[in-house]
Enzyme design. Structure first.
Site, PDB file in Angstrom:
ATOM      1  N   GLU A 174     -17.552 -10.241 -25.474  1.00 49.81           N
ATOM      2  CA  GLU A 174     -16.309  -9.509 -25.730  1.00 49.81           C
ATOM      3  C   GLU A 174     -15.837  -9.736 -27.163  1.00 49.81           C
ATOM      4  O   GLU A 174     -15.379  -8.798 -27.830  1.00 49.81           O
ATOM      5  CB  GLU A 174     -15.211  -9.955 -24.751  1.00 49.81           C
ATOM      6  CG  GLU A 174     -15.433  -9.519 -23.322  1.00 49.81           C
ATOM      7  CD  GLU A 174     -16.317 -10.444 -22.491  1.00 49.81           C
ATOM      8  OE1 GLU A 174     -16.345 -10.270 -21.267  1.00 49.81           O
ATOM      9  OE2 GLU A 174     -17.002 -11.334 -23.068  1.00 49.81           O
TER      10      GLU A 174
ATOM     11  N   LYS B 139     -27.407  -9.187 -24.216  1.00 53.89           N
ATOM     12  CA  LYS B 139     -28.090 -10.479 -24.351  1.00 53.89           C
ATOM     13  C   LYS B 139     -29.340 -10.414 -23.476  1.00 53.89           C
ATOM     14  O   LYS B 139     -29.254 -10.227 -22.257  1.00 53.89           O
ATOM     15  CB  LYS B 139     -27.187 -11.617 -23.890  1.00 53.89           C
ATOM     16  CG  LYS B 139     -27.841 -12.997 -24.001  1.00 53.89           C
ATOM     17  CD  LYS B 139     -27.023 -14.084 -23.352  1.00 53.89           C
ATOM     18  CE  LYS B 139     -25.781 -14.367 -24.139  1.00 53.89           C
ATOM     19  NZ  LYS B 139     -25.085 -15.592 -23.654  1.00 53.89           N
TER      20      LYS B 139
ATOM     21  N   TYR C 195     -24.652   5.200 -42.692  1.00 50.87           N
ATOM     22  CA  TYR C 195     -25.102   4.354 -41.583  1.00 50.87           C
ATOM     23  C   TYR C 195     -25.820   3.105 -42.047  1.00 50.87           C
ATOM     24  O   TYR C 195     -25.975   2.176 -41.258  1.00 50.87           O
ATOM     25  CB  TYR C 195     -25.908   5.127 -40.535  1.00 50.87           C
ATOM     26  CG  TYR C 195     -27.019   5.997 -41.026  1.00 50.87           C
ATOM     27  CD1 TYR C 195     -28.269   5.477 -41.292  1.00 50.87           C
ATOM     28  CD2 TYR C 195     -26.827   7.368 -41.178  1.00 50.87           C
ATOM     29  CE1 TYR C 195     -29.303   6.284 -41.714  1.00 50.87           C
ATOM     30  CE2 TYR C 195     -27.860   8.186 -41.603  1.00 50.87           C
ATOM     31  CZ  TYR C 195     -29.099   7.640 -41.866  1.00 50.87           C
ATOM     32  OH  TYR C 195     -30.120   8.432 -42.292  1.00 50.87           O
TER      33      TYR C 195
ATOM     34  N   GLU D 233     -27.631 -22.396 -25.993  1.00 49.68           N
ATOM     35  CA  GLU D 233     -27.605 -21.068 -26.622  1.00 49.68           C
ATOM     36  C   GLU D 233     -27.193 -21.160 -28.085  1.00 49.68           C
ATOM     37  O   GLU D 233     -27.627 -20.355 -28.905  1.00 49.68           O
ATOM     38  CB  GLU D 233     -26.625 -20.148 -25.877  1.00 49.68           C
ATOM     39  CG  GLU D 233     -27.053 -19.832 -24.457  1.00 49.68           C
ATOM     40  CD  GLU D 233     -26.037 -18.990 -23.732  1.00 49.68           C
ATOM     41  OE1 GLU D 233     -26.333 -17.805 -23.498  1.00 49.68           O
ATOM     42  OE2 GLU D 233     -24.945 -19.508 -23.412  1.00 49.68           O
TER      43      GLU D 233
END
Length: 118
Positions: A73, A100, A54, A22
């Site tokens: 997290e 993901k 934004y 990954e």
């Protein structure tokens, strides 16, 4: 008067994950950010300088997504930390979801997501 700004389905190619593959190949991630703010002044003035911009929110998310992490997290926490650093006086509440796509879990799965709020 409170309003909610939502940046929906921001897509990034990033290198988050615990597996070495990954970190080399990367993966597709989808990020959703929701920020509650006071919109009283900008709704009256129609001036961007009175609003929570934004474009800046998007750039904060993009920057954090470019920094590899093992855990979603950690990514979510960094995004919220960046939002609150930049807009400490404007943010009432913020929620971020990082997904993901096609996670390497050994089976067919569209995505895995984590949502945190502050």
């Amino acid at each position: 008067m409170q309003g909610i700004i939502e940046l929906e389905n921001m897509e990034f190619h990033s290198y988050h994950g615990c597996f070495s593959e990954e970190k080399i190949i990367g993966n597709r991630f989808i990020v959703n950010l929701k920020v509650t703010t006071d919109v009283s002044k900008p709704s009256e003035s129609d001036m961007i300088t009175h609003a929570l911009n934004y474009q800046i929110l998007y750039n904060l998310v993009k920057e954090e997504m470019s920094q590899p992490s093992d855990l979603l997290e950690h990514v979510c926490r960094r995004i919220l930390d960046a939002v609150y650093r930049e807009f400490a006086n404007e943010v009432i509440n913020a929620t971020v979801t990082v997904s993901k796509c096609n996670p390497p879990l050994g089976g067919k799965l569209d995505k895995v997501s984590l949502t945190i709020s502050r």
